[in-house]
Write a protein that holds these residues in place. Structure first.
Motif, PDB file in Angstrom:
ATOM      1  N   LEU A  96       1.241  -1.363  -0.293  1.00 59.23           N
ATOM      2  CA  LEU A  96       0.538  -0.362  -0.185  1.00 59.23           C
ATOM      3  C   LEU A  96       0.809   1.330   0.081  1.00 59.23           C
ATOM      4  O   LEU A  96       2.041   1.240   0.423  1.00 59.23           O
ATOM      5  N   THR A  97       0.542   2.289  -0.468  1.00 59.04           N
ATOM      6  CA  THR A  97       0.923   3.750  -0.154  1.00 59.04           C
ATOM      7  C   THR A  97       0.937   3.761   0.711  1.00 59.04           C
ATOM      8  O   THR A  97       0.439   4.344   1.910  1.00 59.04           O
ATOM      9  N   VAL A  98       2.342   4.570   1.046  1.00 60.99           N
ATOM     10  CA  VAL A  98       2.991   5.008   2.191  1.00 60.99           C
ATOM     11  C   VAL A  98       2.300   6.483   2.553  1.00 60.99           C
ATOM     12  O   VAL A  98       2.724   7.471   1.657  1.00 60.99           O
ATOM     13  N   PRO A  99       1.646   6.918   3.973  1.00 57.91           N
ATOM     14  CA  PRO A  99       1.312   8.699   3.805  1.00 57.91           C
ATOM     15  C   PRO A  99       3.182   9.355   4.579  1.00 57.91           C
ATOM     16  O   PRO A  99       3.494   8.194   4.933  1.00 57.91           O
ATOM     17  N   PHE A 100       2.993  10.140   3.859  1.00 57.78           N
ATOM     18  CA  PHE A 100       3.298  11.183   4.576  1.00 57.78           C
ATOM     19  C   PHE A 100       3.282  12.154   5.407  1.00 57.78           C
ATOM     20  O   PHE A 100       4.479  12.647   6.041  1.00 57.78           O
ATOM     21  N   ALA A 101       2.127  12.151   5.675  1.00 56.02           N
ATOM     22  CA  ALA A 101       1.633  13.306   6.938  1.00 56.02           C
ATOM     23  C   ALA A 101      -0.011  13.032   6.856  1.00 56.02           C
ATOM     24  O   ALA A 101      -0.068  12.842   5.778  1.00 56.02           O
ATOM     25  N   ARG A 102      -0.263  14.084   7.532  1.00 56.79           N
ATOM     26  CA  ARG A 102      -1.392  13.901   8.008  1.00 56.79           C
ATOM     27  C   ARG A 102      -1.748  15.110   9.002  1.00 56.79           C
ATOM     28  O   ARG A 102      -1.429  16.136   9.323  1.00 56.79           O
ATOM     29  N   ARG A 103      -3.254  15.484   8.825  1.00 57.69           N
ATOM     30  CA  ARG A 103      -3.624  16.815   9.406  1.00 57.69           C
ATOM     31  C   ARG A 103      -4.922  16.545   9.739  1.00 57.69           C
ATOM     32  O   ARG A 103      -5.906  16.250   9.174  1.00 57.69           O
ATOM     33  N   GLU A 104      -5.195  16.812  10.753  1.00 58.02           N
ATOM     34  CA  GLU A 104      -6.630  16.664  11.189  1.00 58.02           C
ATOM     35  C   GLU A 104      -7.189  18.393  11.929  1.00 58.02           C
ATOM     36  O   GLU A 104      -6.625  18.429  12.528  1.00 58.02           O
ATOM     37  N   ARG A 105      -8.510  17.837  11.107  1.00 57.91           N
ATOM     38  CA  ARG A 105      -9.661  19.541  12.283  1.00 57.91           C
ATOM     39  C   ARG A 105     -10.773  19.056  13.206  1.00 57.91           C
ATOM     40  O   ARG A 105     -11.018  17.935  12.580  1.00 57.91           O
ATOM     41  N   VAL A 106     -10.715  19.209  14.108  1.00 56.68           N
ATOM     42  CA  VAL A 106     -11.416  19.074  15.058  1.00 56.68           C
ATOM     43  C   VAL A 106     -12.030  19.934  16.155  1.00 56.68           C
ATOM     44  O   VAL A 106     -11.527  21.371  16.247  1.00 56.68           O
ATOM     45  N   VAL A 107     -13.341  19.441  17.073  1.00 62.27           N
ATOM     46  CA  VAL A 107     -13.827  20.949  17.675  1.00 62.27           C
ATOM     47  C   VAL A 107     -13.912  20.015  18.903  1.00 62.27           C
ATOM     48  O   VAL A 107     -14.275  19.218  19.063  1.00 62.27           O
ATOM     49  N   ALA A 108     -13.325  21.081  20.169  1.00 62.91           N
ATOM     50  CA  ALA A 108     -12.874  20.527  20.776  1.00 62.91           C
ATOM     51  C   ALA A 108     -14.902  21.554  21.657  1.00 62.91           C
ATOM     52  O   ALA A 108     -15.139  21.975  21.868  1.00 62.91           O
ATOM     53  N   PRO A 109     -15.328  19.973  22.343  1.00 65.53           N
ATOM     54  CA  PRO A 109     -16.676  20.034  22.721  1.00 65.53           C
ATOM     55  C   PRO A 109     -16.739  21.538  23.830  1.00 65.53           C
ATOM     56  O   PRO A 109     -17.609  21.491  23.791  1.00 65.53           O
ATOM     57  N   ASP A 110     -16.091  21.388  24.863  1.00 66.43           N
ATOM     58  CA  ASP A 110     -15.651  22.215  25.950  1.00 66.43           C
ATOM     59  C   ASP A 110     -14.539  23.398  25.473  1.00 66.43           C
ATOM     60  O   ASP A 110     -13.134  23.008  25.421  1.00 66.43           O
ATOM     61  N   PRO A 111     -14.845  24.382  25.895  1.00 67.27           N
ATOM     62  CA  PRO A 111     -13.659  25.605  25.193  1.00 67.27           C
ATOM     63  C   PRO A 111     -12.821  26.068  26.540  1.00 67.27           C
ATOM     64  O   PRO A 111     -12.126  26.741  25.165  1.00 67.27           O
ATOM     65  N   ALA A 112     -12.614  25.454  26.971  1.00 67.11           N
ATOM     66  CA  ALA A 112     -12.082  25.693  28.102  1.00 67.11           C
ATOM     67  C   ALA A 112     -10.779  24.509  28.338  1.00 67.11           C
ATOM     68  O   ALA A 112      -9.757  24.571  28.898  1.00 67.11           O
ATOM     69  N   ALA A 113     -10.950  23.062  27.510  1.00 69.83           N
ATOM     70  CA  ALA A 113     -10.378  21.988  27.394  1.00 69.83           C
ATOM     71  C   ALA A 113     -10.786  21.415  25.955  1.00 69.83           C
ATOM     72  O   ALA A 113     -11.121  21.506  26.045  1.00 69.83           O
TER      73      ALA A 113
END
Length: 318
Positions: free
Chosen positions: A167-184
């Motif tokens: 399988l082709t090997v990935p060289f990088a990864r980018r993830e975007r997430v939303v934190a449910p608690d704005p303080a943590a």
């Protein structure tokens, strides 16, 4: 063994990590999983970067291909970008075939095949098994992703195109997430810092203080449960870096929390980047024009947005 160096200020070129595209670094990741916790974030998108295994027509160096998994009302949606300058092609069906042009070429140079009908997911938007995505240019397989990819190539092309050896090997990864608690915020991923190396669990957390500011504010990064990076008073140290050693090799951890602390939704976000490098590399960050000649190393970029008071995502859509 994990160890850390002293805190430094990031160069200005890292201050826009939220919109960066990681360029020309090579290694691999295993399927990621977000560990369950009271503050586990919701994943908005996962973009995985691959280097083509063969040259595309008219190109002198291997292209960088991207698969992006995003959340939609119908479930995870897949899009494909054949280069950094080519627009993404959204694959709206669960299974299909499509011709794709690279960099605005008049004629398509790629044919992509995919099947997600039996894909199996864990906590990530990216499936861990039961799927394939294959890109073919002429007589070459340039991208083969998924546990069913090699079987598909063998059956579809019946020896006319060589079976994908791996399988082709990935060289990088980018993830975007939303934190449910704005303080943590706390999120964890399983990654592999070098091709053929062992898997490691990387945890990233950021606390914004408790009610009345009683709890201490800090940013931390752990590798295999061991605290590798801990930045206290991040409102003052909102940009910085440390170097840790994993499997005897340096991994630079860089962060930019300015948007998290000082910008209102939907624009504020925290960005943390881990980048493996060779011991021969002396700088934590290379200018864009020099990246292509850099010694390859795996990169992981996590961008976390705060959730609004109504619980909806505050992340800008793109």
């Amino acid at each position: 063994m994990v160890s850390a160096s002293s805190l430094l200020l990031l160069p200005s070129s890292v201050r826009d990590l939220a919109s960066c595209v990681v360029a020309d670094v090579a290694a691999c990741t295993t399927p990621s999983s977000t560990l369950t916790s009271p503050a586990s974030p919701s994943t908005l998108s996962v973009t995985v970067f691959y280097r083509a295994t063969a040259l595309l027509p008219g190109q002198s160096s291997p292209a960088h291909l991207r698969l992006t998994w995003t959340r939609s009302p119908l479930g995870p949606t897949l899009s494909f970008s054949p280069s950094a300058s080519s627009p993404a092609v959204v694959l709206r069906r669960r299974r299909g075939t499509q011709s794709v042009s690279v960099d605005g070429a008049a004629q398509p140079q790629l044919v992509v095949f995919w099947d997600l009908t039996a894909a199996r997911y864990d906590a990530s938007l990216e499936p861990h098994s039961g799927y394939y995505f294959v890109a073919v240019a002429g007589a070459d397989v340039v991208l083969a992703v998924g546990d069913l990819a090699a079987e598909f190539v063998e059956e579809r092309f019946e020896g006319r195109i060589p079976k994908a050896a791996a399988l082709t090997v990935p060289f990088a990864r980018r993830e975007r997430v939303v934190a449910p608690d704005p303080a943590a915020m706390h999120t964890a991923r399983r990654v592999r810092f070098a091709e053929g190396g062992p898997d490691h669990e990387v945890s990233v957390g950021c606390s914004g203080g408790g009610v009345g500011g009683a709890a201490e504010e800090e940013l931390w990064v752990s590798v295999d449960g061991k605290r590798a990076v801990q930045a206290r008073r991040p409102r003052l140290n909102f940009r910085g870096n440390q170097t840790v050693f994993v499997d005897g090799a340096p991994v630079d951890v860089m962060w930019d929390l300015h948007g998290w602390w000082f910008r209102e939704p939907p624009y504020g976000s925290a960005v943390v980047m881990l980048r493996a490098r060779s011991a021969l590399e002396s700088r934590l960050w290379l200018e864009e024009e020099e990246v292509a000649t850099a010694v390859p190393g795996f990169s992981l970029v996590l961008q976390a947005f705060k959730s609004r008071a109504d619980g909806l995502s505050s992340a800008p859509a793109h």
